[in-house]
Design a protein around this motif. Structure first.
Motif, mmCIF file in Angstrom:
data_model
loop_
_atom_site.group_PDB
_atom_site.id
_atom_site.type_symbol
_atom_site.label_atom_id
_atom_site.label_comp_id
_atom_site.label_asym_id
_atom_site.label_seq_id
_atom_site.Cartn_x
_atom_site.Cartn_y
_atom_site.Cartn_z
ATOM 1 N N ARG A 1 0.855 -1.175 0.000
ATOM 2 C CA ARG A 1 0.000 0.000 0.000
ATOM 3 C C ARG A 1 0.895 1.230 0.000
ATOM 4 O O ARG A 1 2.110 1.142 0.175
ATOM 5 N N ASP A 2 0.271 2.401 -0.120
ATOM 6 C CA ASP A 2 1.058 3.625 -0.236
ATOM 7 C C ASP A 2 1.993 3.830 0.949
ATOM 8 O O ASP A 2 3.115 4.270 0.790
ATOM 9 N N GLN A 3 1.504 3.553 2.157
ATOM 10 C CA GLN A 3 2.330 3.788 3.331
ATOM 11 C C GLN A 3 2.951 2.512 3.874
ATOM 12 O O GLN A 3 3.674 2.547 4.847
ATOM 13 N N GLY A 4 2.640 1.365 3.290
ATOM 14 C CA GLY A 4 3.325 0.133 3.616
ATOM 15 C C GLY A 4 2.975 -0.486 4.954
ATOM 16 O O GLY A 4 1.889 -0.278 5.491
ATOM 17 N N THR A 5 3.929 -1.246 5.483
ATOM 18 C CA THR A 5 3.677 -2.039 6.673
ATOM 19 C C THR A 5 4.847 -1.960 7.646
ATOM 20 O O THR A 5 5.965 -1.630 7.281
ATOM 21 N N ARG B 1 11.983 12.933 24.325
ATOM 22 C CA ARG B 1 12.466 14.313 24.364
ATOM 23 C C ARG B 1 12.628 14.923 22.973
ATOM 24 O O ARG B 1 13.071 16.076 22.852
ATOM 25 N N ASP B 2 12.273 14.189 21.947
ATOM 26 C CA ASP B 2 12.346 14.740 20.598
ATOM 27 C C ASP B 2 11.406 15.930 20.464
ATOM 28 O O ASP B 2 10.285 15.913 20.971
ATOM 29 N N ASP B 3 11.861 16.960 19.766
ATOM 30 C CA ASP B 3 11.089 18.192 19.639
ATOM 31 C C ASP B 3 10.025 18.040 18.559
ATOM 32 O O ASP B 3 10.112 18.614 17.472
ATOM 33 N N THR B 4 9.019 17.229 18.855
ATOM 34 C CA THR B 4 7.923 16.963 17.927
ATOM 35 C C THR B 4 6.682 16.576 18.704
ATOM 36 O O THR B 4 6.780 16.027 19.804
ATOM 37 N N ASP B 5 5.511 16.879 18.138
ATOM 38 C CA ASP B 5 4.251 16.552 18.811
ATOM 39 C C ASP B 5 3.805 15.129 18.527
ATOM 40 O O ASP B 5 2.843 14.659 19.130
ATOM 41 N N GLU B 6 4.486 14.462 17.622
ATOM 42 C CA GLU B 6 4.083 13.106 17.238
ATOM 43 C C GLU B 6 5.257 12.142 17.356
ATOM 44 O O GLU B 6 6.401 12.517 17.138
ATOM 45 N N LEU B 7 4.935 10.911 17.706
ATOM 46 C CA LEU B 7 5.931 9.847 17.689
ATOM 47 C C LEU B 7 5.792 9.114 16.366
ATOM 48 O O LEU B 7 4.752 8.514 16.075
ATOM 49 N N THR B 8 6.831 9.175 15.576
ATOM 50 C CA THR B 8 6.816 8.482 14.301
ATOM 51 C C THR B 8 7.238 7.023 14.498
ATOM 52 O O THR B 8 7.646 6.617 15.595
ATOM 53 N N GLU C 1 10.008 5.828 8.129
ATOM 54 C CA GLU C 1 10.255 6.065 9.548
ATOM 55 C C GLU C 1 9.576 7.343 10.022
ATOM 56 O O GLU C 1 9.247 7.487 11.190
ATOM 57 N N SER C 2 9.336 8.282 9.122
ATOM 58 C CA SER C 2 8.755 9.577 9.489
ATOM 59 C C SER C 2 7.234 9.558 9.595
ATOM 60 O O SER C 2 6.619 10.588 9.858
ATOM 61 N N THR C 3 6.602 8.391 9.388
ATOM 62 C CA THR C 3 5.150 8.309 9.467
ATOM 63 C C THR C 3 4.685 8.426 10.917
ATOM 64 O O THR C 3 5.091 7.637 11.770
#
Length: 344
Positions: free
Chosen positions: A158-162, A207-214, A245-247
């Motif tokens: 699929r587009d985003q895979g597994t 502690r990563d400067d992001t609102d989401e965990l990829t 990995e960035s999903t």
């Protein structure tokens, strides 16, 4: 249509020879709590199997089919299995891990649920991203399940895979410990080690400067968690197929004041850590310096984990396309293989 999560926690069995573990049941319960309180999922998106559904393969598969059918082309399908895994080498199709259900018996393969059926339902779901978290013995064999002609890739195309995230890293490993880790916070100390550390990451964030965990954040955070734990744990493994990995997968619950911006990479090891979280976004900056690109590829190639080897090959392929001028490529290659020439 919406993203859906199904939690399968098979920890109680009629056969006394299959160990019943409270940690398995507790892990499943905690997964439901943590996912239901995550803003990216919520209670309406999460389902945990009842004791009755867990008794038979039909009960598990019916629930899985219903969950998969509820997803659409913009959604994520997340399946969590915590329980016992088994592998028999003398079955007609010997490359299948089997999952225990309540009515399974130790030496009766036909009473277990073949992971092939789980993969088949997930593969056929409309969801763009399919994620399987498997916390069980023999889980290190799951990325190798099925032939390409039967199951394209790992779970499908699929587009985003597994993504398959397992408690065991190596297919040669058979035993995934179930006894809880005493170094985990009390809330998760009664879970299995892999699930307990994973749940800690999900609930506390990073502690990563992001609102989401990829996907990449999750893999690196759980691996680091388990490596640093003084109890000592077996290494987990994540296998991606057409998934980035960035999903985004979960919410980063770390308080904003506690997060820290990632400094600009200077050393090859720093570049490697950044690229393992997101191999696409920083790559353009890395390719501006053919010397550092070569150093990073050499550093990654020296590591033995599959993710590093795969990443090294990916960057090398991009470098071969990008560095078209012979002198530029020669400078890159001199750092990848200092003792060899590009023609070697």
């Amino acid at each position: 249509m919406a993203s859906r999560a199904l939690v399968i926690g098979a920890g109680k069995f009629a056969d006394p020879e299959i160990g019943s573990w409270d940690e398995i049941t507790e892990s499943a319960r905690r997964y439901l709590e943590v996912l239901s309180s995550d803003a990216m999922w919520g209670p309406g998106a999460c389902r945990i199997l009842t004791d009755e559904e867990l008794q038979t393969a039909d009960g598990v598969m019916t629930a899985l089919q219903e969950t998969a059918d509820a997803t659409g082309p913009d959604d994520t399908l997340l399946v969590v299995y915590v329980g016992h895994g088994k592998y028999w080498s003398d079955l007609p199709v010997s490359d299948q891990v089997h999952f225990a259900v309540g009515s399974s018996y130790k030496d009766r393969p036909w009473t277990w649920l073949s992971s092939w059926y789980v993969y088949r339902v997930m593969r056929k779901a409309d969801a763009r991203l399919k994620v399987l978290i498997a916390d069980c013995c023999f889980s290190g064999r799951l990325p190798h399940l099925g032939g390409e002609s039967v199951l394209p890739g790992i779970l499908g195309e699929r587009d985003q895979g597994t993504c398959v995230f397992t408690a065991l890293k190596d297919e040669r490993e058979s035993y995934a410990p179930a006894a809880g880790c005493t170094k985990l916070p009390t809330r998760f100390a009664g879970c299995t080690p892999f699930s307990g550390h994973l749940l800690k990451v999900l609930e506390q964030g990073t502690r990563d400067d992001t609102d989401e965990l990829t996907i990449g954040h999750l893999r690196e955070a759980v691996r680091t968690e388990m490596e640093r734990c003084p109890t000592g744990h077996k290494a987990p493994r994540m296998s991606l197929n057409n998934a980035r990995e960035s999903t985004p997968l979960f919410t980063n619950r770390m308080d904003e004041g506690e997060r820290r911006a990632r400094p600009a990479p200077v050393e090859p090891a720093e570049w490697a850590r950044l690229l393992k979280v997101d191999r696409l976004s920083p790559l353009a900056d890395l390719l501006k310096d053919e010397h550092m690109t070569g150093d990073v590829v050499r550093h990654l190639s020296s590591l033995t984990d599959p993710e590093s080897q795969d990443l090294a090959a990916d960057i090398d392929a991009k470098a071969n396309e990008f560095f078209v001028e012979p002198d530029t490529f020669a400078r890159y290659w001199s750092h990848v293989e200092p003792t060899r020439s590009p023609q070697a």
